[in-house]
Motif scaffolding. Structure first.
Motif, mmCIF file in Angstrom:
data_model
loop_
_atom_site.group_PDB
_atom_site.id
_atom_site.type_symbol
_atom_site.label_atom_id
_atom_site.label_comp_id
_atom_site.label_asym_id
_atom_site.label_seq_id
_atom_site.Cartn_x
_atom_site.Cartn_y
_atom_site.Cartn_z
ATOM 1 N N UNK A 259 0.814 -1.212 0.000
ATOM 2 C CA UNK A 259 0.000 0.000 0.000
ATOM 3 C C UNK A 259 0.851 1.266 0.000
ATOM 4 N N UNK A 260 1.950 1.255 0.753
ATOM 5 C CA UNK A 260 2.737 2.465 0.928
ATOM 6 C C UNK A 260 4.043 2.459 0.136
ATOM 7 N N UNK A 319 -1.705 12.014 -0.253
ATOM 8 C CA UNK A 319 -1.009 13.200 0.238
ATOM 9 C C UNK A 319 -2.045 14.216 0.716
ATOM 10 N N UNK A 320 -1.800 14.790 1.885
ATOM 11 C CA UNK A 320 -2.756 15.714 2.478
ATOM 12 C C UNK A 320 -2.030 16.953 2.984
ATOM 13 N N UNK A 326 2.557 19.483 4.904
ATOM 14 C CA UNK A 326 2.421 18.451 3.871
ATOM 15 C C UNK A 326 2.508 17.074 4.524
ATOM 16 N N UNK A 327 1.482 16.275 4.300
ATOM 17 C CA UNK A 327 1.369 14.954 4.952
ATOM 18 C C UNK A 327 1.291 13.907 3.854
ATOM 19 N N UNK A 328 2.315 13.091 3.718
ATOM 20 C CA UNK A 328 2.372 12.106 2.648
ATOM 21 C C UNK A 328 2.014 10.717 3.171
ATOM 22 N N UNK A 329 1.889 9.767 2.257
ATOM 23 C CA UNK A 329 1.613 8.394 2.644
ATOM 24 C C UNK A 329 2.704 7.824 3.525
#
Length: 431
Positions: A259-260, A319-320, A326-329
């Motif tokens: 998944x990641x 990604x959020x 910045x918030x990545x997987x």
């Protein structure tokens, strides 16, 4: 006790979870991932069936015969020999069954050793320190995983030519990892086997034949239920949530890669970090266990697992922008994956301490045999729901949902059970 936990990590973390079984499944010479995975699954399932049938009786007989340490040594030695024999599993279709057979049989002896090992908890602790001792022992297992995985990574996996001239040709580097793991396990097991005292012999019970031990076992279950039904209820609850706890580690690496997008090296690095966090959690949980009681620690840990696991499921690899950051997987998995590891340690440690508080003196091996059996009896739950969730939703990350369902079920069964207190020895009726 901590030394044996430190040594056993070479089997649990290196051979079973992150390195040798991955070698069997990923190397195309063994027949391909699907075929090798299926054979490995059948082998481990068969091992679980053997443990479920024999663990309580073998624990009972080691208690009665005053040979708890003796059988710990025999079973540990068997695991060491079977790991060393994995050196002869060359990449070849005809040797897949040998590799699976060695790992499956080592799993059986490892579980038998675990019954005697867990039963020793009452010998080396007091009612006021049993949580700390259990937590420390579990933490040492994680520390062993950290060090062993790190040595395997730098000595055998990363370099083109590793220690002792190890290269990837004919799987030599991984086959040498098996020998390294065997030596590691034995080196840390010997001090425990030489220093921990043996339990007293119970002459009358020791005269029972093997078959008659089963009759005694069923009478003991009835007697335990009459004396303390919450012991039986706890065994059932712990079987469910321990299956979920095991799945967190079993499928953590799979989810990290699938998944990641983690590489094998990345998975091992995360595993090392996860073991560090889990060890810290186990130690902290041990102190809380002695102050608050094991039930509160287990329940709190399961709630923490449900919250952090849900975060991994919902956020996924997207990604959020959260609070302007910045918030990545990768960030999602590192943060919440490590939090999952933090809560696994206390839940595992306090579960063992809970049962150790319940078991009457001299009967710990039998109780932990039942502990092993109930755990094996439902060990299909988390893997089955993991796979079913993926089939329903069509994405690997939804497999996390299956694990969360198992953890929630274990928590709900646990909540009505009383906090443990040392109970009187159950009176078993005559045959």
């Amino acid at each position: 006790m901590g030394l044996l936990g430190l040594g056993s990590a070479a089997f649990n973390a290196v051979m079973t979870t992150f390195v040798f079984t991955v070698y069997l499944v990923q190397n195309p010479a063994f027949g391909g991932e699907d075929y090798a995975s299926r054979i490995l699954g059948y082998g481990i399932a068969l091992a679980g069936l053997v443990v479920a049938l024999l663990a309580p009786v073998t624990g009972q007989r080691s208690d009665a015969g005053g040979r708890r340490k003796y059988w710990l040594g025999i079973n540990t030695g068997a695991v060491v020999v079977l790991m060393a024999l994995c050196f002869f599993v060359y990449p070849s279709p005809s040797l897949l069954f040998l590799g699976v057979g060695l790992i499956a049989l080592a799993n059986v002896f490892s579980e038998f050793a675990g019954v005697n090992y867990n039963a020793m908890l009452g010998q080396i602790s007091t009612p006021s320190t049993i949580g700390k001792v259990s937590g420390f022992g579990w933490a040492m297992g994680y520390v062993g995983g950290i060090v062993a995985l790190a040595l395997v990574l730098v000595g055998f996996v990363l370099p083109e030519t590793g220690w002792f001239g190890a290269t990837a040709e004919n799987g030599l580097n991984i086959r040498l990892v098996a020998v390294f793991s065997a030596v590691w396990f034995m080196a840390f097991a010997l001090p425990v086997l030489l220093t921990v005292p043996e339990v007293p012999r119970q002459p009358e019970a020791a005269k029972l034949g093997f078959a008659a031990s089963y009759g005694l076992l069923f009478r003991r279950i009835k007697a335990i239920y009459r004396t303390s039904p919450h012991t039986i209820f706890f065994l059932l609850a712990s079987a469910v949530f321990r299956d979920g706890l095991a799945a967190v580690f079993t499928f953590g690496g799979v989810i990290a890669a699938g998944t990641f997008g983690f590489t094998l090296t990345g998975v091992i690095i995360f595993a090392i970090a996860g073991n560090i966090v889990a060890a810290l959690g186990a130690v902290a949980g041990g102190f809380l266990d002695d102050r608050l009681g094991p039930k509160k620690v287990i329940a709190g840990s399961l709630i923490g697992l449900l919250i952090t696991g849900t975060a991994v499921l919902v956020l996924g690899a997207g990604d959020y922008g959260i609070f302007g950051i910045a918030w990545t997987g990768d960030t999602t998995f590192w943060v919440f994956g490590l939090l999952l590891c933090l809560f696994v340690g206390p839940a595992q440690s306090s579960s063992r301490a809970y049962l150790a508080r319940l078991a009457p003196r001299g009967e710990e091996g039998e109780y932990f045999g039942l502990y092993a059996t109930t755990g094996r009896a439902v060990s299909f739950l988390a893997p089955a729901l993991f796979a079913l969730s993926i089939s329903i939703f069509g994405e690997q990350r939804f497999g996390i949902l299956g694990i969360l369902v198992v953890l929630l079920a274990g928590l709900l069964v646990l909540l009505p059970i009383k906090e443990p207190a040392r109970i009187p020895k159950a009176q078993t009726p005559a045959a």
